[in-house]
Design a protein around this motif. Sequence first.
Motif, PDB file in Angstrom:
ATOM      1  N   GLN A  55      -5.432  -4.036   5.429  1.00 54.15           N
ATOM      2  CA  GLN A  55      -5.193  -2.867   5.450  1.00 54.15           C
ATOM      3  C   GLN A  55      -5.738  -2.130   5.832  1.00 54.15           C
ATOM      4  N   GLU A  56      -7.159  -2.611   5.122  1.00 55.12           N
ATOM      5  CA  GLU A  56      -9.060  -1.230   5.069  1.00 55.12           C
ATOM      6  C   GLU A  56      -9.252  -1.178   6.746  1.00 55.12           C
ATOM      7  N   GLY A 102      -3.744   2.916  -4.473  1.00 51.76           N
ATOM      8  CA  GLY A 102      -2.608   2.629  -3.729  1.00 51.76           C
ATOM      9  C   GLY A 102      -2.183   1.578  -3.415  1.00 51.76           C
ATOM     10  N   TYR A 103      -3.271   0.388  -3.942  1.00 50.60           N
ATOM     11  CA  TYR A 103      -3.173  -0.640  -3.709  1.00 50.60           C
ATOM     12  C   TYR A 103      -1.657  -1.541  -4.826  1.00 50.60           C
ATOM     13  N   ASP A 142      -5.892   9.217   0.876  1.00 50.17           N
ATOM     14  CA  ASP A 142      -6.103  10.956   1.716  1.00 50.17           C
ATOM     15  C   ASP A 142      -6.037  11.894   0.063  1.00 50.17           C
ATOM     16  N   LEU A 171       0.778  -1.176   0.187  1.00 47.05           N
ATOM     17  CA  LEU A 171      -0.171   0.406  -0.172  1.00 47.05           C
ATOM     18  C   LEU A 171       0.316   1.733  -0.277  1.00 47.05           C
ATOM     19  N   GLU A 172       0.611   2.228  -0.610  1.00 47.64           N
ATOM     20  CA  GLU A 172       1.038   3.810  -0.949  1.00 47.64           C
ATOM     21  C   GLU A 172      -0.117   3.972   0.632  1.00 47.64           C
ATOM     22  N   PRO A 173       0.560   4.717   1.304  1.00 49.92           N
ATOM     23  CA  PRO A 173      -0.029   5.220   2.640  1.00 49.92           C
ATOM     24  C   PRO A 173      -0.590   6.068   2.127  1.00 49.92           C
ATOM     25  N   ASN A 174      -0.551   6.900   1.310  1.00 50.62           N
ATOM     26  CA  ASN A 174      -1.214   8.716   1.260  1.00 50.62           C
ATOM     27  C   ASN A 174      -2.304   8.595  -0.311  1.00 50.62           C
TER      28      ASN A 174
END
Length: 122
Positions: free
Chosen positions: A118-119, A78-79, A22, A16-19
């Motif tokens: 992760q969600e 972002g996955y 957002d 995952l791309e954490p941002n």
Amino acid sequence: MFEATFATALDAEPLLEPNAFDALVREIGEDGAGEVRAVFWSETCARLRLFRTLGLEQYRARFARDAHSLKSTASTFGYLRLAALALALENTAETLGEAEFYDLLARMDAAYAAARQQEPED
């Protein structure tokens, strides 16, 4: 061909791309982003199940097209690992052997499940 070393590299891709989410929230709002993500989860689950029901030889072009779409939407959220695996399917759908195809699908299923974990609960 889909080589083992290439497959291992894909599995090392971050989940995952954490941002990313957002950024989407900033663009379309929290409610809209949440709704679009819910559709992504539902459609991706259905797509991965469908991949297992279609014959590889008959549907290679469809696999490539669907993988392209999956790559794009997974990237939006972002996955990263799922997007990388979808890109691998898109690029190799015409040449994959059956064993390689099902191995790639198993990796995609695992990446989907890991990303889903992760969600936060919807």
